[in-house]
Design an enzyme around this catalytic site. Structure first.
Site, PDB file in Angstrom:
ATOM      1  N   THR A 206       5.171 -62.889   6.910  1.00 29.02           N
ATOM      2  CA  THR A 206       4.627 -64.157   6.408  1.00 29.02           C
ATOM      3  C   THR A 206       4.727 -65.259   7.458  1.00 29.02           C
ATOM      4  OG1 THR A 206       5.609 -63.451   4.287  1.00 29.02           O
ATOM      5  CG2 THR A 206       4.384 -65.500   4.272  1.00 29.02           C
TER       6      THR A 206
ATOM      7  N   ARG B 119       9.614 -66.388   3.065  1.00 30.19           N
ATOM      8  CA  ARG B 119       9.093 -67.022   1.845  1.00 30.19           C
ATOM      9  C   ARG B 119      10.187 -67.631   0.998  1.00 30.19           C
ATOM     10  NH1 ARG B 119       4.954 -62.379  -0.404  1.00 30.19           N
ATOM     11  NH2 ARG B 119       4.336 -61.706   1.666  1.00 30.19           N
TER      12      ARG B 119
ATOM     13  N   GLU C 278      10.931 -55.569   7.343  1.00 33.45           N
ATOM     14  CA  GLU C 278      10.244 -56.868   7.440  1.00 33.45           C
ATOM     15  C   GLU C 278      10.837 -57.838   6.422  1.00 33.45           C
ATOM     16  OE1 GLU C 278       5.961 -56.708   6.895  1.00 33.45           O
ATOM     17  OE2 GLU C 278       5.952 -58.786   6.188  1.00 33.45           O
TER      18      GLU C 278
ATOM     19  N   LYS D  29      -2.014 -55.146  10.603  1.00 36.87           N
ATOM     20  CA  LYS D  29      -1.718 -54.951   9.189  1.00 36.87           C
ATOM     21  C   LYS D  29      -3.073 -55.018   8.471  1.00 36.87           C
ATOM     22  CE  LYS D  29       0.490 -57.824   5.628  1.00 36.87           C
ATOM     23  NZ  LYS D  29       1.689 -58.611   5.309  1.00 36.87           N
TER      24      LYS D  29
END
Ligand code: 3PG
Length: 203
Positions: free
Chosen positions: A67, A44, A40, A127
């Site tokens: 994100t 960011r 992943e 998640k």
């Protein structure tokens, strides 16, 4: 590939907040060689999409975007080659867009209301975030009670020493974490060592 396929490929999904010094292809090759093919890349940092694109070209790597907070970020991630999408939380616009795109999607949940919103959309894999701060294993165990058919990838505050305990839980298929490769980690050999230890966890 379904989200279940991805969650069952390895016990740990490395969550990468990438700096700009490490070669993304070399990092992906290191993780794949260590037995962690599902990666992943969090969106960011300014170079995250380019890095994701490069990593997605590495043989054996299954690279997703993390994100992802809204449909625009979802589009950017898909254009960069993301093979799965992780979000910190679940909103209706993002959920609908992700489902419509057909990409495997792992939205963050921390409460029963989050989970029920996901169920309303037909989602059953989540998640659990932020896993430790949201109450750790007792919290997930309590949440999983009314939803025994659901499966989770807890992420947030998990390290090698605690991952094994999370992985014993029936509701947990895999865990995510940034302890394997952080933004200031430049030593691929050390990353490889941590990744092999993570890949060896029973699940
Ligand atoms: C995430 O983005 O999923 C988390 O920030 C990762 O949590 P960690 O850095 O505590 O592993």
């Amino acid at each position: 590939m379904t989200i279940d396929d991805l969650m069952n490929m390895a016990p740990v999904i490395p969550v990468l907040v990438l700096g700009d010094e490490l070669d993304p292809a070399a990092l992906a090759e290191t993780l794949v060689a260590a037995g962690l093919p599902v990666i992943e890349v969090t969106l960011r940092t300014p170079w995250a999409l380019d890095a994701l694109h490069t990593m997605a070209g590495v043989t054996g790597a299954i690279v997703g975007a993390g994100t992802v907070r809204d449909p625009r970020m979802l589009d950017d991630a898909l254009k960069a080659g993301a093979e799965f999408i992780v979000s910190p939380g679940l909103t209706e616009p993002l959920g609908k867009a992700a489902i419509a795109s057909g990409v495997p999607f792992l939205p963050g949940t921390a409460t029963a209301a989050d989970i029920m919103r996901g169920l309303d959309m037909g989602l059953t894999r989540f998640k659990f975030f932020p896993a430790e701060a949201a109450g750790g294993r007792p919290a997930l165990s309590a949440l999983a009670g009314p939803f025994p058919e659901l499966r989770f990838c807890p992420t947030g505050g998990i390290r090698l020493e605690t991952a094994a305990d999370w992985l014993t839980m029936e509701a947990v298929t895999c865990v995510g974490g940034s302890w394997i490769a952080g933004p200031r980690d430049h030593d691929l050999a050390a990353i490889g060592t941590r990744a092999r230890a993570a890949a060896a966890l029973a699940y």
